[in-house]
Design a protein around this motif. Sequence first.
Motif, PDB file in Angstrom:
ATOM      1  N   ALA A 237       0.840  -1.205   0.000  1.00  0.00           N
ATOM      2  CA  ALA A 237       0.000   0.000   0.000  1.00  0.00           C
ATOM      3  C   ALA A 237       0.872   1.251   0.000  1.00  0.00           C
ATOM      4  O   ALA A 237       0.566   2.237  -0.675  1.00  0.00           O
ATOM      5  CB  ALA A 237      -0.933  -0.011   1.206  1.00  0.00           C
ATOM      6  N   ALA A 238       1.978   1.211   0.736  1.00  0.00           N
ATOM      7  CA  ALA A 238       2.901   2.357   0.784  1.00  0.00           C
ATOM      8  C   ALA A 238       3.486   2.616  -0.593  1.00  0.00           C
ATOM      9  O   ALA A 238       3.515   3.760  -1.062  1.00  0.00           O
ATOM     10  CB  ALA A 238       4.015   2.098   1.794  1.00  0.00           C
ATOM     11  N   LYS A 239       3.945   1.566  -1.261  1.00  0.00           N
ATOM     12  CA  LYS A 239       4.522   1.730  -2.595  1.00  0.00           C
ATOM     13  C   LYS A 239       3.489   2.294  -3.570  1.00  0.00           C
ATOM     14  O   LYS A 239       3.812   3.166  -4.382  1.00  0.00           O
ATOM     15  CB  LYS A 239       5.060   0.396  -3.103  1.00  0.00           C
ATOM     16  N   GLU A 240       2.281   1.794  -3.479  1.00  0.00           N
ATOM     17  CA  GLU A 240       1.216   2.287  -4.364  1.00  0.00           C
ATOM     18  C   GLU A 240       0.967   3.776  -4.139  1.00  0.00           C
ATOM     19  O   GLU A 240       0.858   4.549  -5.087  1.00  0.00           O
ATOM     20  CB  GLU A 240      -0.059   1.479  -4.123  1.00  0.00           C
ATOM     21  N   GLN A 241       0.888   4.175  -2.879  1.00  0.00           N
ATOM     22  CA  GLN A 241       0.633   5.582  -2.582  1.00  0.00           C
ATOM     23  C   GLN A 241       1.829   6.458  -2.931  1.00  0.00           C
ATOM     24  O   GLN A 241       1.657   7.601  -3.357  1.00  0.00           O
ATOM     25  CB  GLN A 241       0.257   5.758  -1.109  1.00  0.00           C
ATOM     26  N   LEU A 242       3.032   5.946  -2.773  1.00  0.00           N
ATOM     27  CA  LEU A 242       4.223   6.723  -3.105  1.00  0.00           C
ATOM     28  C   LEU A 242       4.330   6.977  -4.609  1.00  0.00           C
ATOM     29  O   LEU A 242       4.988   7.922  -5.028  1.00  0.00           O
ATOM     30  CB  LEU A 242       5.486   6.035  -2.593  1.00  0.00           C
ATOM     31  N   ASN A 243       3.680   6.150  -5.398  1.00  0.00           N
ATOM     32  CA  ASN A 243       3.668   6.367  -6.843  1.00  0.00           C
ATOM     33  C   ASN A 243       2.835   7.585  -7.230  1.00  0.00           C
ATOM     34  O   ASN A 243       2.965   8.092  -8.335  1.00  0.00           O
ATOM     35  CB  ASN A 243       3.150   5.129  -7.574  1.00  0.00           C
ATOM     36  N   ASP A 244       1.994   8.043  -6.320  1.00  0.00           N
ATOM     37  CA  ASP A 244       1.188   9.245  -6.554  1.00  0.00           C
ATOM     38  C   ASP A 244       1.976  10.446  -6.043  1.00  0.00           C
ATOM     39  O   ASP A 244       2.019  10.712  -4.844  1.00  0.00           O
ATOM     40  CB  ASP A 244      -0.153   9.125  -5.829  1.00  0.00           C
ATOM     41  N   GLU A 245       2.591  11.160  -6.949  1.00  0.00           N
ATOM     42  CA  GLU A 245       3.450  12.300  -6.589  1.00  0.00           C
ATOM     43  C   GLU A 245       2.686  13.434  -5.899  1.00  0.00           C
ATOM     44  O   GLU A 245       3.291  14.298  -5.274  1.00  0.00           O
ATOM     45  CB  GLU A 245       4.153  12.842  -7.842  1.00  0.00           C
TER      46      GLU A 245
ATOM     47  N   HIS B 153       8.745   7.137  11.659  1.00  0.00           N
ATOM     48  CA  HIS B 153       8.517   5.703  11.869  1.00  0.00           C
ATOM     49  C   HIS B 153       8.198   5.026  10.534  1.00  0.00           C
ATOM     50  O   HIS B 153       8.619   3.888  10.288  1.00  0.00           O
ATOM     51  CB  HIS B 153       7.392   5.462  12.865  1.00  0.00           C
ATOM     52  N   PHE B 154       7.439   5.733   9.701  1.00  0.00           N
ATOM     53  CA  PHE B 154       7.144   5.204   8.365  1.00  0.00           C
ATOM     54  C   PHE B 154       8.427   5.074   7.553  1.00  0.00           C
ATOM     55  O   PHE B 154       8.655   4.051   6.898  1.00  0.00           O
ATOM     56  CB  PHE B 154       6.142   6.107   7.643  1.00  0.00           C
ATOM     57  N   VAL B 155       9.280   6.095   7.595  1.00  0.00           N
ATOM     58  CA  VAL B 155      10.536   6.068   6.845  1.00  0.00           C
ATOM     59  C   VAL B 155      11.382   4.881   7.303  1.00  0.00           C
ATOM     60  O   VAL B 155      11.935   4.135   6.479  1.00  0.00           O
ATOM     61  CB  VAL B 155      11.307   7.403   6.986  1.00  0.00           C
ATOM     62  N   ARG B 156      11.476   4.655   8.599  1.00  0.00           N
ATOM     63  CA  ARG B 156      12.252   3.532   9.133  1.00  0.00           C
ATOM     64  C   ARG B 156      11.644   2.196   8.698  1.00  0.00           C
ATOM     65  O   ARG B 156      12.361   1.290   8.261  1.00  0.00           O
ATOM     66  CB  ARG B 156      12.307   3.608  10.658  1.00  0.00           C
ATOM     67  N   PHE B 157      10.315   2.056   8.815  1.00  0.00           N
ATOM     68  CA  PHE B 157       9.618   0.837   8.382  1.00  0.00           C
ATOM     69  C   PHE B 157       9.921   0.567   6.913  1.00  0.00           C
ATOM     70  O   PHE B 157      10.281  -0.551   6.528  1.00  0.00           O
ATOM     71  CB  PHE B 157       8.100   1.024   8.597  1.00  0.00           C
ATOM     72  N   PHE B 158       9.787   1.580   6.082  1.00  0.00           N
ATOM     73  CA  PHE B 158       9.970   1.432   4.642  1.00  0.00           C
ATOM     74  C   PHE B 158      11.421   1.068   4.318  1.00  0.00           C
ATOM     75  O   PHE B 158      11.674   0.160   3.528  1.00  0.00           O
ATOM     76  CB  PHE B 158       9.566   2.730   3.934  1.00  0.00           C
ATOM     77  N   LYS B 159      12.364   1.762   4.931  1.00  0.00           N
ATOM     78  CA  LYS B 159      13.777   1.521   4.644  1.00  0.00           C
ATOM     79  C   LYS B 159      14.221   0.132   5.099  1.00  0.00           C
ATOM     80  O   LYS B 159      15.014  -0.531   4.416  1.00  0.00           O
ATOM     81  CB  LYS B 159      14.653   2.590   5.279  1.00  0.00           C
TER      82      LYS B 159
ATOM     83  N   THR C 284      14.861   4.825   1.350  1.00  0.00           N
ATOM     84  CA  THR C 284      13.846   5.679   1.968  1.00  0.00           C
ATOM     85  C   THR C 284      12.704   5.875   0.977  1.00  0.00           C
ATOM     86  O   THR C 284      12.862   5.642  -0.227  1.00  0.00           O
ATOM     87  CB  THR C 284      14.436   7.050   2.328  1.00  0.00           C
ATOM     88  N   PRO C 285      11.546   6.327   1.453  1.00  0.00           N
ATOM     89  CA  PRO C 285      10.451   6.614   0.530  1.00  0.00           C
ATOM     90  C   PRO C 285      10.858   7.636  -0.548  1.00  0.00           C
ATOM     91  O   PRO C 285      10.470   7.487  -1.712  1.00  0.00           O
ATOM     92  CB  PRO C 285       9.352   7.168   1.438  1.00  0.00           C
ATOM     93  N   LYS C 286      11.646   8.612  -0.173  1.00  0.00           N
ATOM     94  CA  LYS C 286      12.098   9.616  -1.145  1.00  0.00           C
ATOM     95  C   LYS C 286      12.980   8.968  -2.218  1.00  0.00           C
ATOM     96  O   LYS C 286      12.822   9.235  -3.414  1.00  0.00           O
ATOM     97  CB  LYS C 286      12.855  10.724  -0.426  1.00  0.00           C
ATOM     98  N   GLU C 287      13.887   8.087  -1.796  1.00  0.00           N
ATOM     99  CA  GLU C 287      14.736   7.376  -2.753  1.00  0.00           C
ATOM    100  C   GLU C 287      13.911   6.462  -3.649  1.00  0.00           C
ATOM    101  O   GLU C 287      14.172   6.335  -4.845  1.00  0.00           O
ATOM    102  CB  GLU C 287      15.804   6.568  -2.005  1.00  0.00           C
ATOM    103  N   TYR C 288      12.888   5.824  -3.053  1.00  0.00           N
ATOM    104  CA  TYR C 288      12.013   4.953  -3.822  1.00  0.00           C
ATOM    105  C   TYR C 288      11.300   5.750  -4.920  1.00  0.00           C
ATOM    106  O   TYR C 288      11.226   5.307  -6.065  1.00  0.00           O
ATOM    107  CB  TYR C 288      10.990   4.286  -2.897  1.00  0.00           C
ATOM    108  N   ARG C 289      10.803   6.916  -4.574  1.00  0.00           N
ATOM    109  CA  ARG C 289      10.123   7.750  -5.568  1.00  0.00           C
ATOM    110  C   ARG C 289      11.045   8.122  -6.717  1.00  0.00           C
ATOM    111  O   ARG C 289      10.623   8.131  -7.872  1.00  0.00           O
ATOM    112  CB  ARG C 289       9.601   9.033  -4.908  1.00  0.00           C
ATOM    113  N   LYS C 290      12.285   8.439  -6.421  1.00  0.00           N
ATOM    114  CA  LYS C 290      13.241   8.795  -7.474  1.00  0.00           C
ATOM    115  C   LYS C 290      13.542   7.597  -8.365  1.00  0.00           C
ATOM    116  O   LYS C 290      13.770   7.763  -9.563  1.00  0.00           O
ATOM    117  CB  LYS C 290      14.524   9.334  -6.857  1.00  0.00           C
TER     118      LYS C 290
END
Length: 106
Positions: free
Chosen positions: A60-68, A86-92, A98-104
């Motif tokens: 769900a996080a990946k799906e939402q992160l695809n929405d810029e 906490h979300f950043v740590r969970f994701f990493k 990180t979520p920011k790196e994932y988006r890039k």
Amino acid sequence: MSSASALRLLLMILAQTHGLPTVNYFADKCCLSTGYFGQLVKTETGRTAKDFINDQLLAAAKEQLNDERLSINQVAESLGFEYPQHFVRFFKQRTGMTPKEYRKAV
């Protein structure tokens, strides 16, 4: 309730939870004991209930992160994380970025 039905219910509830979902929460919503719920998930998926829930949360996080249009803070909040860090740590921990790196990267 069949195990496949319980897992479908789990996925529907995941989309509606407020706060981070727990095994106890889902077992209660399915009217099952925590142990039995865990056995059902393990039988159907080969993963522990906690791992399965985290897998769904990560998807769900990946799906939402695809929405810029959504900020990382908005994604974190919508998934039930009280604090964005906490979300950043969970994701990493689960993706190695990180979520920011994932988006890039996407």
